[in-house]
Structure formats: C-alpha cells, structure tokens
Design an enzyme around this catalytic site. Structure first.
Site, mmCIF file in Angstrom:
data_model
loop_
_atom_site.group_PDB
_atom_site.id
_atom_site.type_symbol
_atom_site.label_atom_id
_atom_site.label_comp_id
_atom_site.label_asym_id
_atom_site.label_seq_id
_atom_site.Cartn_x
_atom_site.Cartn_y
_atom_site.Cartn_z
ATOM 1 N N ARG A 41 -6.933 7.313 12.990
ATOM 2 C CA ARG A 41 -6.875 7.652 14.107
ATOM 3 C C ARG A 41 -6.221 8.870 14.552
ATOM 4 O O ARG A 41 -6.595 9.620 15.454
ATOM 5 C CB ARG A 41 -5.974 6.636 14.875
ATOM 6 C CG ARG A 41 -6.224 6.663 16.503
ATOM 7 C CD ARG A 41 -5.471 5.182 16.908
ATOM 8 N NE ARG A 41 -4.273 4.890 16.492
ATOM 9 C CZ ARG A 41 -3.802 3.743 16.584
ATOM 10 N NH1 ARG A 41 -4.036 3.337 17.720
ATOM 11 N NH2 ARG A 41 -2.317 3.540 16.113
ATOM 12 N N HIS A 76 1.307 -13.682 -3.833
ATOM 13 C CA HIS A 76 1.723 -13.377 -5.094
ATOM 14 C C HIS A 76 2.241 -14.323 -6.144
ATOM 15 O O HIS A 76 1.706 -14.602 -7.197
ATOM 16 C CB HIS A 76 3.142 -12.218 -5.268
ATOM 17 C CG HIS A 76 2.778 -10.998 -4.389
ATOM 18 N ND1 HIS A 76 1.410 -10.543 -4.073
ATOM 19 C CD2 HIS A 76 3.487 -10.326 -3.472
ATOM 20 C CE1 HIS A 76 1.481 -9.386 -3.271
ATOM 21 N NE2 HIS A 76 2.836 -9.286 -2.790
ATOM 22 N N LYS A 101 -3.205 -7.106 2.089
ATOM 23 C CA LYS A 101 -2.549 -8.158 2.622
ATOM 24 C C LYS A 101 -1.739 -7.576 3.970
ATOM 25 O O LYS A 101 -1.492 -6.396 3.912
ATOM 26 C CB LYS A 101 -1.506 -8.760 1.618
ATOM 27 C CG LYS A 101 -0.261 -8.033 1.592
ATOM 28 C CD LYS A 101 0.776 -8.766 0.699
ATOM 29 C CE LYS A 101 2.182 -8.420 0.986
ATOM 30 N NZ LYS A 101 3.357 -8.868 0.202
ATOM 31 N N LYS A 145 -1.464 -5.911 -12.188
ATOM 32 C CA LYS A 145 -0.468 -5.623 -13.048
ATOM 33 C C LYS A 145 -0.943 -5.853 -14.480
ATOM 34 O O LYS A 145 -1.650 -6.858 -14.973
ATOM 35 C CB LYS A 145 0.729 -6.342 -12.683
ATOM 36 C CG LYS A 145 1.594 -5.912 -11.668
ATOM 37 C CD LYS A 145 2.790 -6.604 -11.433
ATOM 38 C CE LYS A 145 3.460 -6.416 -10.328
ATOM 39 N NZ LYS A 145 4.210 -4.953 -10.070
ATOM 40 N N HIS A 163 -1.950 -6.803 -5.044
ATOM 41 C CA HIS A 163 -1.812 -6.015 -6.367
ATOM 42 C C HIS A 163 -0.948 -6.845 -7.335
ATOM 43 O O HIS A 163 -1.191 -6.057 -8.595
ATOM 44 C CB HIS A 163 -0.816 -4.989 -5.866
ATOM 45 C CG HIS A 163 0.437 -5.140 -5.432
ATOM 46 N ND1 HIS A 163 0.979 -5.502 -4.158
ATOM 47 C CD2 HIS A 163 1.523 -4.946 -6.320
ATOM 48 C CE1 HIS A 163 2.090 -5.614 -3.924
ATOM 49 N NE2 HIS A 163 2.595 -5.320 -5.327
HETATM 50 P P1 NAD Z 1 0.837 2.309 8.573
HETATM 51 O O1 NAD Z 1 1.134 2.153 9.973
HETATM 52 O O2 NAD Z 1 1.895 3.426 8.039
HETATM 53 O O3 NAD Z 1 -0.687 3.002 8.651
HETATM 54 C C1 NAD Z 1 -1.637 2.519 9.357
HETATM 55 C C2 NAD Z 1 -2.847 3.560 9.438
HETATM 56 O O4 NAD Z 1 -3.768 2.812 10.127
HETATM 57 C C3 NAD Z 1 -2.718 5.071 9.980
HETATM 58 O O5 NAD Z 1 -3.594 5.779 9.102
HETATM 59 C C4 NAD Z 1 -3.436 4.933 11.164
HETATM 60 O O6 NAD Z 1 -4.043 6.360 11.802
HETATM 61 C C5 NAD Z 1 -4.421 3.915 10.931
HETATM 62 N N1 NAD Z 1 -4.995 3.163 12.369
HETATM 63 C C6 NAD Z 1 -4.193 2.685 13.172
HETATM 64 N N2 NAD Z 1 -4.769 2.017 14.127
HETATM 65 C C7 NAD Z 1 -6.017 2.839 14.045
HETATM 66 C C8 NAD Z 1 -7.316 2.525 14.876
HETATM 67 N N3 NAD Z 1 -7.400 1.872 15.851
HETATM 68 N N4 NAD Z 1 -8.366 3.229 14.247
HETATM 69 C C9 NAD Z 1 -8.297 4.100 13.056
HETATM 70 N N5 NAD Z 1 -7.079 4.178 12.477
HETATM 71 C C10 NAD Z 1 -6.082 3.297 12.796
HETATM 72 O O7 NAD Z 1 0.431 1.106 7.883
HETATM 73 P P2 NAD Z 1 0.344 0.914 6.233
HETATM 74 O O8 NAD Z 1 1.946 0.653 5.794
HETATM 75 O O9 NAD Z 1 -0.262 2.046 5.409
HETATM 76 O O10 NAD Z 1 -0.379 -0.520 6.035
HETATM 77 C C11 NAD Z 1 -1.576 -0.783 5.995
HETATM 78 C C12 NAD Z 1 -2.111 -2.078 5.756
HETATM 79 O O11 NAD Z 1 -1.790 -2.381 4.278
HETATM 80 C C13 NAD Z 1 -1.659 -3.057 6.683
HETATM 81 O O12 NAD Z 1 -2.577 -4.147 6.787
HETATM 82 C C14 NAD Z 1 -0.384 -3.606 5.562
HETATM 83 O O13 NAD Z 1 0.127 -5.032 6.016
HETATM 84 C C15 NAD Z 1 -0.860 -3.363 4.426
HETATM 85 N N6 NAD Z 1 0.082 -3.179 3.177
HETATM 86 C C16 NAD Z 1 0.904 -2.234 3.262
HETATM 87 C C17 NAD Z 1 1.890 -1.946 2.112
HETATM 88 C C18 NAD Z 1 2.592 -0.906 2.078
HETATM 89 O O14 NAD Z 1 3.468 -0.983 1.311
HETATM 90 N N7 NAD Z 1 2.676 -0.103 3.244
HETATM 91 C C19 NAD Z 1 1.716 -2.975 1.232
HETATM 92 C C20 NAD Z 1 0.926 -3.929 1.137
HETATM 93 C C21 NAD Z 1 0.182 -4.161 2.267
#
Ligand code: NAD
Length: 484
Positions: A51, A240, A148, A182, A178
């Site tokens: 976004r 997991h 997830k 591993k 993930h």
């Molecule tokens: P984040 O909030 O840091 O990033 C979200 C991203 O989505 C940003 O790039 C944002 O610009 C984009 N976004 C949000 N709304 C949008 C829209 N309407 N249109 C286009 N882009 C949009 O989130 P994150 O921590 O990177 O997590 C992303 C996904 O991965 C989530 O489902 C989270 O549960 C999962 N996840 C994250 C982690 C982690 O370590 N961060 C681990 C496992 C799973």
C-alpha cells in the site's frame, strides 16, 4: 559435503506486503541468500507490491537495509547485492481497491513461472486472489503463497479456503508453516524412512511415549494485541506442533510426493482423540527478570489467554494406541529450544539385577538451536566394581558431522520459497489438513470457554506451571528439561 543448488528457470515473484515486517526480516534476505547461492537465475524479477507509496528506488533501499540487517552474514562476491537489486521492482497497490493493478499486470510475465506471495493479513487473501484473476496476471501454472494464521477456527479457515478456491486450484495454493521448512524436520523423514534401524521400533510396542517441546524465552511484549486474540493453542499447537506430531506419527507414505505425504499427515490428525480436560494445562507467565507479566502487555487486564500449554494426546490407530504424546509450548520459558524426544520402553527384563538401575533408549531430535540428533544408549560404566550401567549419548550435531556447509543450509523461508518456484507442495499444508487441525482445536477451545477455564500462573523463565509437571507425573513420567 558438496552443497547442491538445484537450478530453476527464471521466474517472477510478486510479494504483496513487500514493505512489511515479514518481508523485511525473512522473505527478502532469504531471496538474497538464494541469489548468492546461485539459485535465482538472471532474468527473474522480484516485485514488491504494497500500500505504501514508494518508487522502485526507495524499495531497493528498503531491500538493501533488510539484507544488511537480517541477511545472516552470508558472504557474497562484491557487486552481488547490486546485481540482486537490479531484479527488484515495486508497485503501489491497494488490495481492496483498483490502484496499481493495471501497472502490476504490465510487469508480470505470464510466459514465465510466476508466484504471488500474500505476506499480508488473511483478511486480504480473497481480495488479492480475485484481483490477480481479474487483471489477468495468473494462469493455471501460477502459484500463491499464504501465511499463517490460516483462520482462527474451523469456520474462518473454511471461509479462507473457499475464497482462494474461487480463483485458484488447490495445486496452486502454498500454505506456509515455516516449521516444515526446517532442515531437521525434513531430516525426521529421512531418519524414519531412510534407515532400517528405526521404523521397526516406531510403534507402541517399543515406544513408551513421545515428547514435543517448543519453548521460547521471549514474552509477548510488542505483539500483545495480536497474541492475546490467539494464545499458544492457536498460535503454536494448531499449526507448528501439530505438523511435528504428524511427521513423527504418520505411516510411511508410498513415495515422497506432496499428496502421498499430506494424505498420511491428514490420517494422523483424523485419528487424534479429543483431549480430556485433565490432560491439558494452560498457563500465563508472571513478571520476572525485568519484564512485566503477561497481562501487562495485553489490553485486557483479566485476559484468560494462555501463553503456555501442555497436553497429553492420544492417536487412535494400530501403530500408536497406548503410546501417549506429550506436547508443550510456551513463552517466557527457561530456554529457547524446539525438540522432540522419543522415549523407548525399558528392556523387558534386566539380567544385571536391580543395582544396575532402569535404563532405556531415547532419541532426541533438536530442531533449534544446534540442529541435530542424540541417541542415548546404555553401556557398562568403565572400570572395575561390577556391572554398573550408564546411558551415554551418541551425538550427531549436523554442523559437526557434515562440515561447514551444514551450517550454511538454507533457512526455512529460503527453502520454502524455492519449493514454490519448483512447484513442490510437499512441505506445505493442504486445505483439508488445515481444516482437520482446526476441527480438533476448536473442540478444545470450546471446552475452555464452556468451563470458563483460567490459565495457571507460572514463573518467568521457568519450565511452566507446576500443574504441567503434575500432569505427566500422574503417568509416572517426567518432562525432559528445557535447555539449549
Ligand atoms: P506488516 O503489518 O508488517 O506488513 C503488512 C504489509 O501489508 C505492508 O507491506 C502493507 O503495506 C501491506 N498492506 C496492508 N494493507 C494493504 C492493502 N490494503 N493493500 C496492499 N497492501 C497492504 O505485517 P507482517 O508482520 O509483515 O505480516 C504479514 C503476514 O504474515 C500476516 O498475515 C502475518 O500474520 C504473517 N506472519 C508474519 C510473521 C512475522 O514475523 N512478521 C510471521 C508469521 C506470519
């Protein structure tokens, strides 16, 4: 050991949420490491789509910083980062609107393998899938990768599956857990099915019980809002730990092929007995060692969400009837460790008499840190003084046994992303698997809600609530220590 890099054809990978935390910490540095390893061919493109209103130059700066901060110290030849950055592009898109989609469509080359990584909240999965088709970016060979949490119960998981199934076939959907990427988790399959030694003993006749522990020292500080809506059961057990249980317990698949493996995993989940309330202990950590207690980090000061769970599980099938599986996971525990211990039964009769004591074999599989395996074998204690027995570990640390290359194996995300590009779904969860896991999980959570169950407090940096020790002690067993 010679490291083998299996080449792939040039591809286009679009990372929705490319500016987010997961992309910066895992996906982008992982891709760079694969590039350094020579696995990403020239001609490929990696397109961030999010976004935020950035241009490609700004996104390349973000990629550079992510690689520097989270790149994991891989040394690459000079100029490699610049060459990698030349593959990077960026488009501002709104998953819920039409902004950016026409531009993105001009960049994705349908004649190449293309994959779309949904690194965004699950609420956007359906919108992204619909727009990929509407803007004609996907074909039958396109892949989508979803993160997830895949739902928070059976109903939401079914809704997510249905929203993706409207636009993509199951063979195109890669649900990431993930843990499955591993190295040791895959080694579990190699050890079980590549050796004659273990499989004949891998059943209730010879295995007394199995323990699976995933312990973290960190608390929920900074993530309390998200975590409190989920808890250890939804955040760790449903995915997991369930996946580890499946790999440990499943029947040998006929071949190492995605559906053969996933069919066997699904059978394990379907054979799980509902868990009795007295076979579950939930906990919430107290303050300690400069960090506040669980409830300080979440909005609800009377939160009943568990940061720890221990449970005794039973698998009703011929192989495992009578062998309990004890699972345990939690935050703010004594050490950061993930391991599986297979505890074999005692020898049926000790010819050495009572003085020699009780001894049994244990196979410990360490997932992190220091991936490896240890097999405890009983031998005679050296020296005079009669037949005294002692257990010694046959220790196989992968890094030591396989040389420096073993320490340089791709991390879970790297491996899984390259599997997506290769079109190999073996290490990804299938829709029916996820739904079966939620159906089992929902029953347990509904039980807590009906009983207004309250988690037991436990000391920070301990081994969890004392009730968890008592639960396993009632069976005449003990948890293996939580240590690195
Ligand atoms: P984040 O909030 O840091 O990033 C979200 C991203 O989505 C940003 O790039 C944002 O610009 C984009 N976004 C949000 N709304 C949008 C829209 N309407 N249109 C286009 N882009 C949009 O989130 P994150 O921590 O990177 O997590 C992303 C996904 O991965 C989530 O489902 C989270 O549960 C999962 N996840 C994250 C982690 C982690 O370590 N961060 C681990 C496992 C799973």
């Amino acid at each position: 050991m010679v490291s083998r890099v299996i080449p792939v054809e040039p591809f286009d990978l679009v990372i929705f949420g490319g500016t987010g935390d997961l992309a910066r910490r895992k996906i982008l540095p992982g891709l760079f490491r694969r590039y350094c390893a020579g696995q990403i061919p020239d001609g490929s493109m990696i397109i961030g789509a999010a976004r935020g209103d950035h241009d490609a130059g700004e996104f390349r700066t973000l990629v550079t910083e992510a690689v520097q901060e989270f790149g994991g110290g891989r040394t690459c030849e000079d100029g490699t980062l610049d060459a990698f950055l030349a593959m990077i592009d960026y488009v501002t898109v709104d998953a819920r609107g039409d902004t950016g989609w026409a531009e993105l469509a001009t960049k994705v080359r349908k004649e190449l393998v293309n994959a779309f990584y949904f690194s965004v909240g699950p609420g956007l999965f359906g919108d992204l899938a619909e727009r990929l088709q509407r803007f004609d970016m996907a074909d039958d060979d396109s892949r989508i990768v979803v993160e997830k949490p895949f739902g928070r119960d059976l109903e939401t998981a079914k809704a997510l599956n249905a929203s993706l199934a409207k636009h993509f076939d199951e063979t195109q959907i890669y649900r990431i857990d993930h843990y499955l990427g591993k190295e040791t988790v895959q080694n579990l399959m190699a050890v079980r099915f590549g050796n004659m030694l273990f499989e004949p003993l891998w059943n209730s006749q010879y295995v007394d019980h199995i323990q699976i522990t995933v312990a973290e020292t960190v608390g929920v500080s900074g993530r309390g809002g998200y975590y409190d809506k989920s808890g250890a059961m939804r955040d760790m057990v449903q995915n997991h730990l369930m996946q580890l249980l499946c790999l440990i317990a499943m029947e040998p698949p006929a071949k190492f092929d995605p559906d053969a493996v996933r069919d066997e995993k699904l059978k394990v989940i379907r054979a799980l007995e509902p868990v009795e309330p007295h076979h579950i202990v939930r906990g919430q950590y107290s303050a300690g060692d400069d960090e506040a207690d669980y409830r300080t980090h979440v909005e609800d000061p009377s939160s009943k969400t568990e940061s720890f769970i221990a449970m005794k599980m039973a698998i009703s099938n011929w192989r495992w009837a009578g062998t309990p599986f004890y699972l345990r996971t939690g935050k703010r525990l004594k050490a950061r460790t993930s391991d599986i211990t297979v505890v074999f039964k005692d020898a049926p009769h000790s010819i050495f008499g009572a003085k020699a004591g009780q001894h049994n074999n244990e196979l410990r599989i360490r997932l992190q840190p220091n991936e490896g395996m240890t097999l405890d074998v009983t031998i005679k204690e050296p020296g005079p003084g009669g037949m005294r027995l002692v257990d010694v570990p046959l220790d196989m640390s992968f890094a030591e046994a396989l040389g420096p290359d073993a320490a340089d194996v791709p991390d879970a995300y790297e491996r899984l992303i390259m599997d997506v590009i290769r079109g190999n779904q073996t290490l990804f969860m299938r829709g029916d698997e996820v739904e079966a896991a939620w159906a089992w999980t929902d029953l347990i959570i509904e039980g807590w809600q009906a009983r207004a169950d309250v988690p037991k407090p436990y000391d920070a940096l301990s081994e969890g609530p004392t009730d968890a020790m008592a639960m396993i002690a009632r069976d005449g067993r003990i948890w293996r220590p939580i240590k690195t």
